[in-house]
Design a protein around this motif. Sequence first.
Motif, PDB file in Angstrom:
ATOM      1  N   ARG A  73      -4.730   2.021 -12.487  1.00 27.16           N
ATOM      2  CA  ARG A  73      -3.999   2.068 -11.218  1.00 27.16           C
ATOM      3  C   ARG A  73      -4.456   0.916 -10.331  1.00 27.16           C
ATOM      4  O   ARG A  73      -5.644   0.659 -10.189  1.00 27.16           O
ATOM      5  CB  ARG A  73      -4.206   3.391 -10.503  1.00 27.16           C
ATOM      6  CG  ARG A  73      -3.441   3.469  -9.177  1.00 27.16           C
ATOM      7  CD  ARG A  73      -3.620   4.800  -8.452  1.00 27.16           C
ATOM      8  NE  ARG A  73      -2.880   5.871  -9.100  1.00 27.16           N
ATOM      9  CZ  ARG A  73      -2.580   7.037  -8.515  1.00 27.16           C
ATOM     10  NH1 ARG A  73      -2.950   7.267  -7.269  1.00 27.16           N
ATOM     11  NH2 ARG A  73      -1.923   7.966  -9.174  1.00 27.16           N
ATOM     12  N   ILE A  74      -3.475   0.244  -9.725  1.00 25.07           N
ATOM     13  CA  ILE A  74      -3.755  -0.836  -8.774  1.00 25.07           C
ATOM     14  C   ILE A  74      -2.837  -0.675  -7.583  1.00 25.07           C
ATOM     15  O   ILE A  74      -1.647  -0.369  -7.726  1.00 25.07           O
ATOM     16  CB  ILE A  74      -3.581  -2.228  -9.430  1.00 25.07           C
ATOM     17  CG1 ILE A  74      -3.872  -3.335  -8.414  1.00 25.07           C
ATOM     18  CG2 ILE A  74      -2.204  -2.396 -10.067  1.00 25.07           C
ATOM     19  CD1 ILE A  74      -3.957  -4.726  -9.037  1.00 25.07           C
ATOM     20  N   ASN A  80       0.828  -1.198   0.000  1.00 26.78           N
ATOM     21  CA  ASN A  80       0.000   0.000   0.000  1.00 26.78           C
ATOM     22  C   ASN A  80       0.870   1.258   0.000  1.00 26.78           C
ATOM     23  O   ASN A  80       1.870   1.334   0.703  1.00 26.78           O
ATOM     24  CB  ASN A  80      -0.914   0.005   1.230  1.00 26.78           C
ATOM     25  CG  ASN A  80      -1.754   1.258   1.317  1.00 26.78           C
ATOM     26  OD1 ASN A  80      -1.453   2.145   2.120  1.00 26.78           O
ATOM     27  ND2 ASN A  80      -2.783   1.345   0.509  1.00 26.78           N
ATOM     28  N   GLY A  81       0.474   2.235  -0.795  1.00 22.28           N
ATOM     29  CA  GLY A  81       1.244   3.467  -0.913  1.00 22.28           C
ATOM     30  C   GLY A  81       2.202   3.462  -2.081  1.00 22.28           C
ATOM     31  O   GLY A  81       2.858   4.475  -2.343  1.00 22.28           O
ATOM     32  N   PHE A  82       2.251   2.324  -2.801  1.00 21.84           N
ATOM     33  CA  PHE A  82       3.141   2.196  -3.948  1.00 21.84           C
ATOM     34  C   PHE A  82       2.336   1.657  -5.139  1.00 21.84           C
ATOM     35  O   PHE A  82       2.445   0.486  -5.510  1.00 21.84           O
ATOM     36  CB  PHE A  82       4.325   1.288  -3.614  1.00 21.84           C
ATOM     37  CG  PHE A  82       5.190   1.844  -2.508  1.00 21.84           C
ATOM     38  CD1 PHE A  82       6.290   2.616  -2.811  1.00 21.84           C
ATOM     39  CD2 PHE A  82       4.842   1.633  -1.175  1.00 21.84           C
ATOM     40  CE1 PHE A  82       7.066   3.163  -1.790  1.00 21.84           C
ATOM     41  CE2 PHE A  82       5.609   2.180  -0.152  1.00 21.84           C
ATOM     42  CZ  PHE A  82       6.726   2.952  -0.458  1.00 21.84           C
ATOM     43  N   PRO A  83       1.494   2.524  -5.730  1.00 23.31           N
ATOM     44  CA  PRO A  83       0.615   2.078  -6.820  1.00 23.31           C
ATOM     45  C   PRO A  83       1.413   1.575  -8.014  1.00 23.31           C
ATOM     46  O   PRO A  83       2.504   2.079  -8.330  1.00 23.31           O
ATOM     47  CB  PRO A  83      -0.156   3.357  -7.190  1.00 23.31           C
ATOM     48  CG  PRO A  83       0.049   4.305  -6.057  1.00 23.31           C
ATOM     49  CD  PRO A  83       1.370   3.967  -5.465  1.00 23.31           C
ATOM     50  N   ASN A  84       0.868   0.558  -8.677  1.00 27.38           N
ATOM     51  CA  ASN A  84       1.433   0.053  -9.935  1.00 27.38           C
ATOM     52  C   ASN A  84       2.864  -0.464  -9.783  1.00 27.38           C
ATOM     53  O   ASN A  84       3.599  -0.570 -10.764  1.00 27.38           O
ATOM     54  CB  ASN A  84       1.387   1.124 -11.024  1.00 27.38           C
ATOM     55  CG  ASN A  84      -0.022   1.550 -11.366  1.00 27.38           C
ATOM     56  OD1 ASN A  84      -0.981   0.897 -10.979  1.00 27.38           O
ATOM     57  ND2 ASN A  84      -0.159   2.662 -12.073  1.00 27.38           N
ATOM     58  N   PHE A  85       3.241  -0.792  -8.557  1.00 27.16           N
ATOM     59  CA  PHE A  85       4.578  -1.327  -8.294  1.00 27.16           C
ATOM     60  C   PHE A  85       4.420  -2.723  -7.714  1.00 27.16           C
ATOM     61  O   PHE A  85       3.717  -2.922  -6.726  1.00 27.16           O
ATOM     62  CB  PHE A  85       5.339  -0.439  -7.308  1.00 27.16           C
ATOM     63  CG  PHE A  85       6.765  -0.873  -7.061  1.00 27.16           C
ATOM     64  CD1 PHE A  85       7.782  -0.458  -7.909  1.00 27.16           C
ATOM     65  CD2 PHE A  85       7.082  -1.699  -5.992  1.00 27.16           C
ATOM     66  CE1 PHE A  85       9.095  -0.858  -7.690  1.00 27.16           C
ATOM     67  CE2 PHE A  85       8.384  -2.110  -5.765  1.00 27.16           C
ATOM     68  CZ  PHE A  85       9.386  -1.680  -6.618  1.00 27.16           C
ATOM     69  N   PHE A  86       5.084  -3.684  -8.347  1.00 27.65           N
ATOM     70  CA  PHE A  86       4.987  -5.080  -7.912  1.00 27.65           C
ATOM     71  C   PHE A  86       6.368  -5.634  -7.569  1.00 27.65           C
ATOM     72  O   PHE A  86       7.382  -5.197  -8.128  1.00 27.65           O
ATOM     73  CB  PHE A  86       4.376  -5.948  -9.015  1.00 27.65           C
ATOM     74  CG  PHE A  86       2.966  -5.578  -9.377  1.00 27.65           C
ATOM     75  CD1 PHE A  86       1.895  -6.060  -8.646  1.00 27.65           C
ATOM     76  CD2 PHE A  86       2.718  -4.739 -10.454  1.00 27.65           C
ATOM     77  CE1 PHE A  86       0.589  -5.729  -8.989  1.00 27.65           C
ATOM     78  CE2 PHE A  86       1.426  -4.396 -10.815  1.00 27.65           C
ATOM     79  CZ  PHE A  86       0.353  -4.889 -10.070  1.00 27.65           C
ATOM     80  N   PHE A 101      -6.882  -5.746  -3.465  1.00 29.67           N
ATOM     81  CA  PHE A 101      -6.343  -4.639  -4.252  1.00 29.67           C
ATOM     82  C   PHE A 101      -7.415  -3.588  -4.512  1.00 29.67           C
ATOM     83  O   PHE A 101      -8.593  -3.923  -4.695  1.00 29.67           O
ATOM     84  CB  PHE A 101      -5.814  -5.150  -5.591  1.00 29.67           C
ATOM     85  CG  PHE A 101      -4.763  -6.220  -5.467  1.00 29.67           C
ATOM     86  CD1 PHE A 101      -3.437  -5.891  -5.233  1.00 29.67           C
ATOM     87  CD2 PHE A 101      -5.097  -7.563  -5.574  1.00 29.67           C
ATOM     88  CE1 PHE A 101      -2.470  -6.872  -5.116  1.00 29.67           C
ATOM     89  CE2 PHE A 101      -4.145  -8.552  -5.460  1.00 29.67           C
ATOM     90  CZ  PHE A 101      -2.825  -8.204  -5.226  1.00 29.67           C
ATOM     91  N   ASN A 102      -6.994  -2.345  -4.554  1.00 26.22           N
ATOM     92  CA  ASN A 102      -7.857  -1.259  -4.984  1.00 26.22           C
ATOM     93  C   ASN A 102      -7.507  -0.931  -6.431  1.00 26.22           C
ATOM     94  O   ASN A 102      -6.375  -0.535  -6.723  1.00 26.22           O
ATOM     95  CB  ASN A 102      -7.668  -0.027  -4.105  1.00 26.22           C
ATOM     96  CG  ASN A 102      -8.142  -0.263  -2.678  1.00 26.22           C
ATOM     97  OD1 ASN A 102      -9.132  -0.966  -2.465  1.00 26.22           O
ATOM     98  ND2 ASN A 102      -7.449   0.305  -1.707  1.00 26.22           N
ATOM     99  N   ILE A 103      -8.464  -1.124  -7.322  1.00 26.80           N
ATOM    100  CA  ILE A 103      -8.243  -0.923  -8.752  1.00 26.80           C
ATOM    101  C   ILE A 103      -9.098   0.268  -9.202  1.00 26.80           C
ATOM    102  O   ILE A 103     -10.319   0.253  -9.042  1.00 26.80           O
ATOM    103  CB  ILE A 103      -8.604  -2.184  -9.547  1.00 26.80           C
ATOM    104  CG1 ILE A 103      -7.722  -3.356  -9.084  1.00 26.80           C
ATOM    105  CG2 ILE A 103      -8.442  -1.954 -11.047  1.00 26.80           C
ATOM    106  CD1 ILE A 103      -8.098  -4.695  -9.698  1.00 26.80           C
ATOM    107  N   THR A 104      -8.443   1.283  -9.725  1.00 27.72           N
ATOM    108  CA  THR A 104      -9.147   2.510 -10.086  1.00 27.72           C
ATOM    109  C   THR A 104      -8.657   3.045 -11.423  1.00 27.72           C
ATOM    110  O   THR A 104      -7.623   2.604 -11.948  1.00 27.72           O
ATOM    111  CB  THR A 104      -8.930   3.598  -9.021  1.00 27.72           C
ATOM    112  OG1 THR A 104      -7.512   3.847  -8.885  1.00 27.72           O
ATOM    113  CG2 THR A 104      -9.492   3.184  -7.669  1.00 27.72           C
ATOM    114  N   LYS A 105      -9.433   3.999 -11.953  1.00 26.32           N
ATOM    115  CA  LYS A 105      -9.024   4.724 -13.143  1.00 26.32           C
ATOM    116  C   LYS A 105      -8.589   6.108 -12.703  1.00 26.32           C
ATOM    117  O   LYS A 105      -9.378   6.862 -12.138  1.00 26.32           O
ATOM    118  CB  LYS A 105     -10.166   4.805 -14.156  1.00 26.32           C
ATOM    119  CG  LYS A 105      -9.739   5.378 -15.504  1.00 26.32           C
ATOM    120  CD  LYS A 105     -10.839   5.227 -16.537  1.00 26.32           C
ATOM    121  CE  LYS A 105     -10.358   5.727 -17.901  1.00 26.32           C
ATOM    122  NZ  LYS A 105     -11.399   5.537 -18.954  1.00 26.32           N
TER     123      LYS A 105
END
Length: 536
Positions: free
Chosen positions: A441-442, A397-403, A512-516
């Motif tokens: 964004r995830i 959390n706090g690092f969107p689109n980073f895996f 996961f929170n998935i948003t546009k």
Amino acid sequence: MTTTATKVKDEPASTAETWSEILVVGAGFSGICAGIKLLEAGFSDFVIVERADDVGGTWRQNHYPGLEVDVPSIGYSYSFEHRVGWKGPWAPQPDVLKYAQNTARKYGLTSHLRYNKTVVEARFDDADNVWTTCFADGSVHRSRYVISGTGLTSTANWPKFEGIETFRGELVHTTEWPDDYDMSGKRIAIIGTGATCIQLAPELAKVAGKLSVFQRTPIWVSPKPGEDHEYSKPVRFLLDRVPGVQLTIRLIVMGLYAMLFHRAFTHYWQIKPVIHHLEKLGKANIAKVDNPEWRAALTPDYELGCKRPAWSNSYYPMFNRDNVELVTSSITKITEHGIVTADGVEHPIDVLICATGQQPFGKDTMPTFPTHGLDGKELRHFWDVNRHQGVKGIAVNGFPNFFLVFGPHGSFAGSIIAMIEIEVTNIVTALKVVRERGANRIEADPEAQRKDFEKNNRLARKGSILFQGNCATANTYYIDRHGDTPMARQTNQWLEWWRMKRLAKGDNMSAFNITKHSSPVPPRAARDRRTRVKVA
């Protein structure tokens, strides 16, 4: 030495920006698997950057004498690309590296690979919803998503002994092995008696004038079935040519392997008798040492399973050689020409070998580069303050689109390749869901992250050998500086495989929170926009 994958020319060092939808960092087994799974899922706009000049990761970086897999060869391959031609039950480093190189080439990763690209920083741009990754050569890459596949063993752990920088002989870390240095007849000291030393030391003993093994903590070394033996022609024919044989043996062997270690980390009391039986085998192995004092010193006073398992038929007999000694007095300092121990003895040496491994979940090693998320939050600092936490071992959390591959609680009992494949599949599945929902964004859900963290630590303290067994003196890297076990998820590869299949169907995405993003700017469009502004 080995067949290498065809390489793309290195990009010239410059401050120019490059672009892709996805950036994969690292071209070891994690990065190779990520590239293959991305292509399989229809993602073609990605780049894999590698700090070295070839693929292979830890199997390219490490090439010291005696290096081979410490799980059966038959389980050391992707499920979608079974290795044909393993010469024996324990594959040596050149064969594993060749498998990685051939797989990368076979699945069309050549055009996606960029070599000699060392990441120095990654930073998330919330306004553009993209990651900006900077490299040591001054170049910059922008991408919507980043997959960090730098692994758990990519950063050398150098010992911090007083005076080590003053040593005037040959100083070597096993991750930087000097192939062109002749150690014949030299007085060699090796520090660290983990899995690396178990493989390396017997090879050094064959050429050294004198080999001194400096031991802080002894390790359980079990007998290694089939060590130094190759498969017979009939066996190789069955494994390579008869349909189903290799898969069946792979499932049985790795299933037993996973079950044993899964139970050790989740229901220790259930297999305590098995562990004690294995300890008897270990003690029988130690009995090969003639010197009774050394035999006692080499016997651990903690339970088997507290540290990474090791296997060898040659390590203990090595101590019967006239040119080998075991030193158990602690090291106080390094001098220009030797090692001084607590008993006041200075041991003169020509070569100092640090077999001190890597730093999984070390303060500055996971990931291997500073990573700044929302509001400039730095990932390694976040973990240092808040302990290692994430969701499914792949997102924070706090690092969107980073895996991450092998994020907190991302590894589990079983084959390391199976772990990688499951983690990567989960990452690519998440990206597919984002695409299918028309989002961009995830991010790990904070509540799901809290629950995941608390659950894994609760189960570990309740049932793991690390907390319920006798591990106080083991000095194990399974337990981090916070007293947690971020390397171990309290599960096994079969359960995780089932969960992966559920995730692949779009189930269980609530973590996961998935948003546009409100102002979606594709990376290439962002480049064009800034270019127009500059021209104007």
